[in-house]
Write a protein that holds these residues in place. Sequence first.
Motif, mmCIF file in Angstrom:
data_model
loop_
_atom_site.group_PDB
_atom_site.id
_atom_site.type_symbol
_atom_site.label_atom_id
_atom_site.label_comp_id
_atom_site.label_asym_id
_atom_site.label_seq_id
_atom_site.Cartn_x
_atom_site.Cartn_y
_atom_site.Cartn_z
ATOM 1 N N ILE A 5 43.247 30.484 40.527
ATOM 2 C CA ILE A 5 44.117 31.654 40.392
ATOM 3 C C ILE A 5 44.526 31.803 38.933
ATOM 4 O O ILE A 5 44.962 30.844 38.290
ATOM 5 N N TYR A 6 44.402 33.025 38.436
ATOM 6 C CA TYR A 6 44.715 33.318 37.043
ATOM 7 C C TYR A 6 46.139 33.865 36.926
ATOM 8 O O TYR A 6 46.999 33.240 36.306
ATOM 9 N N ARG A 7 46.387 35.002 37.551
ATOM 10 C CA ARG A 7 47.736 35.587 37.588
ATOM 11 C C ARG A 7 47.885 36.459 38.829
ATOM 12 O O ARG A 7 46.908 37.019 39.320
ATOM 13 N N MET A 8 49.117 36.564 39.317
ATOM 14 C CA MET A 8 49.457 37.490 40.406
ATOM 15 C C MET A 8 48.641 37.255 41.674
ATOM 16 O O MET A 8 48.431 38.160 42.466
ATOM 17 N N GLY A 9 48.162 36.036 41.873
ATOM 18 C CA GLY A 9 47.387 35.727 43.058
ATOM 19 C C GLY A 9 45.920 36.074 42.954
ATOM 20 O O GLY A 9 45.174 35.920 43.930
ATOM 21 N N PHE A 10 45.475 36.519 41.786
ATOM 22 C CA PHE A 10 44.089 36.923 41.585
ATOM 23 C C PHE A 10 43.344 35.928 40.700
ATOM 24 O O PHE A 10 43.925 35.326 39.791
ATOM 25 N N CYS A 11 42.027 35.781 40.958
ATOM 26 C CA CYS A 11 41.187 35.032 40.030
ATOM 27 C C CYS A 11 41.076 35.841 38.737
ATOM 28 O O CYS A 11 41.469 37.014 38.692
ATOM 29 N N LYS A 12 40.541 35.246 37.699
ATOM 30 C CA LYS A 12 40.534 35.894 36.381
ATOM 31 C C LYS A 12 39.764 37.208 36.385
ATOM 32 O O LYS A 12 40.234 38.218 35.847
ATOM 33 N N SER A 13 38.574 37.230 37.006
ATOM 34 C CA SER A 13 37.776 38.460 36.989
ATOM 35 C C SER A 13 38.469 39.572 37.770
ATOM 36 O O SER A 13 38.499 40.729 37.321
ATOM 37 N N CYS A 14 39.060 39.238 38.919
ATOM 38 C CA CYS A 14 39.757 40.269 39.702
ATOM 39 C C CYS A 14 41.005 40.767 38.987
ATOM 40 O O CYS A 14 41.336 41.950 39.061
ATOM 41 N N PHE A 15 41.708 39.866 38.292
ATOM 42 C CA PHE A 15 42.916 40.285 37.580
ATOM 43 C C PHE A 15 42.609 41.392 36.578
ATOM 44 O O PHE A 15 43.413 42.310 36.397
ATOM 45 N N TYR A 16 41.446 41.318 35.940
ATOM 46 C CA TYR A 16 41.100 42.325 34.937
ATOM 47 C C TYR A 16 40.338 43.513 35.518
ATOM 48 O O TYR A 16 39.999 44.445 34.786
ATOM 49 N N GLU A 17 40.095 43.492 36.833
ATOM 50 C CA GLU A 17 39.348 44.584 37.448
ATOM 51 C C GLU A 17 40.134 45.365 38.496
ATOM 52 O O GLU A 17 40.006 46.586 38.589
ATOM 53 N N THR A 18 40.940 44.687 39.307
ATOM 54 C CA THR A 18 41.607 45.366 40.411
ATOM 55 C C THR A 18 42.719 46.299 39.912
ATOM 56 O O THR A 18 43.464 45.948 38.992
ATOM 57 N N PRO A 19 42.855 47.466 40.540
ATOM 58 C CA PRO A 19 43.956 48.369 40.165
ATOM 59 C C PRO A 19 45.328 47.806 40.536
ATOM 60 O O PRO A 19 46.348 48.272 40.036
ATOM 61 N N LEU A 20 45.349 46.773 41.377
ATOM 62 C CA LEU A 20 46.617 46.165 41.759
ATOM 63 C C LEU A 20 47.228 45.336 40.636
ATOM 64 O O LEU A 20 48.355 44.863 40.758
ATOM 65 N N ALA A 21 46.475 45.175 39.520
ATOM 66 C CA ALA A 21 46.990 44.394 38.388
ATOM 67 C C ALA A 21 46.896 45.166 37.083
ATOM 68 O O ALA A 21 46.875 44.576 36.009
ATOM 69 N N GLY A 22 46.859 46.496 37.165
ATOM 70 C CA GLY A 22 46.845 47.300 35.951
ATOM 71 C C GLY A 22 48.107 47.096 35.128
ATOM 72 O O GLY A 22 49.148 46.676 35.655
ATOM 73 N N ASP A 23 48.033 47.387 33.844
ATOM 74 C CA ASP A 23 49.194 47.193 32.964
ATOM 75 C C ASP A 23 50.415 47.987 33.427
ATOM 76 O O ASP A 23 51.557 47.572 33.210
ATOM 77 N N TRP A 24 50.189 49.123 34.068
ATOM 78 C CA TRP A 24 51.298 49.975 34.509
ATOM 79 C C TRP A 24 52.107 49.339 35.638
ATOM 80 O O TRP A 24 53.222 49.787 35.926
ATOM 81 N N ILE A 25 51.564 48.289 36.278
ATOM 82 C CA ILE A 25 52.327 47.598 37.315
ATOM 83 C C ILE A 25 53.566 46.967 36.699
ATOM 84 O O ILE A 25 54.688 47.126 37.196
ATOM 85 N N MET A 26 53.372 46.240 35.596
ATOM 86 C CA MET A 26 54.479 45.566 34.924
ATOM 87 C C MET A 26 55.188 46.468 33.927
ATOM 88 O O MET A 26 56.354 46.242 33.607
ATOM 89 N N LYS A 27 54.487 47.489 33.452
ATOM 90 C CA LYS A 27 55.070 48.417 32.482
ATOM 91 C C LYS A 27 54.921 49.842 33.007
ATOM 92 O O LYS A 27 53.969 50.548 32.667
#
Length: 264
Positions: A57-79
């Motif tokens: 797990i990289y961040r937010m429950g996602f592996c590294k590749s998914c963290f940078y691909e899934t819309p559930l971890a876009g920058d706008w989530i935190m900002k």
Amino acid sequence: MLYEGVLRKMQTEIGNPIQYYLVFENDFLNMNQLLNKELTIDFIKFQCLNCGKEKPIYRMGFCKSCFYETPLAGDWIMKPELSTAHLDKEDRDLEYEKKVQLQPHIVYLANSSNVKVGVTRKTQVPTRWIDQGAHEAIEIVEAPNRYLAGITEVALKEHVSDKTSWQKMLTNRVEDVNLVEWRNKLQSSIPEEASEYFLGENTETQLDFPVLEYPEKVKSLNLDKTPSYTGVLKGLKGQYLIFDDNTVFNIRGNEGYYVGIGIN
């Protein structure tokens, strides 16, 4: 009795006290019923919340590749101020971003360890406050989209914190404040674009957490370093389990970890 599954943030239900539920694929635990019971938590493996693969797990429950691909971890989530769906502009998945961003959002004040400002979807009130361990909270602005809520939060951060001290929250060294006074004081700092959405008549929400005993100081359980832990559950606050030896375990911070939980 043993339960196992991949950790996701606990589901909650407002009440006196708040009810907490840990939901696995095939198991369901009312955590309030486990207070004063000895629990064992064993790390078994990783399981990415997006692809389901056994990858670290990289961040937010996602592996590294998914963290940078899934819309559930876009920058706008935190900002939230980076939201662009209102401009019909895609970040990672415009359909998903429109679904989430183009709905009513609340800018709020919450008191967890201190007064802080935050943003959440209207449908996530009061869940968001519970997840942050706030014992009191109040809405300030109800904006029609995430972008307007985001720029309001940015403006208000000039006058009030947007951070919570989780250690202070968990030791319950907090003071009651008058959030109505804070709201009214901050009204003049709301950006002009969002000023018409100011909420001036609502009152504070009080939140009651199921904690039998607060720790004097806290030590965080890290499953990477301590893959097996046993302790007596003494409380539930925010997304944390509080144990009798001052150990605390952040369920949300360990999303994507597949664990076994034994009730001894």
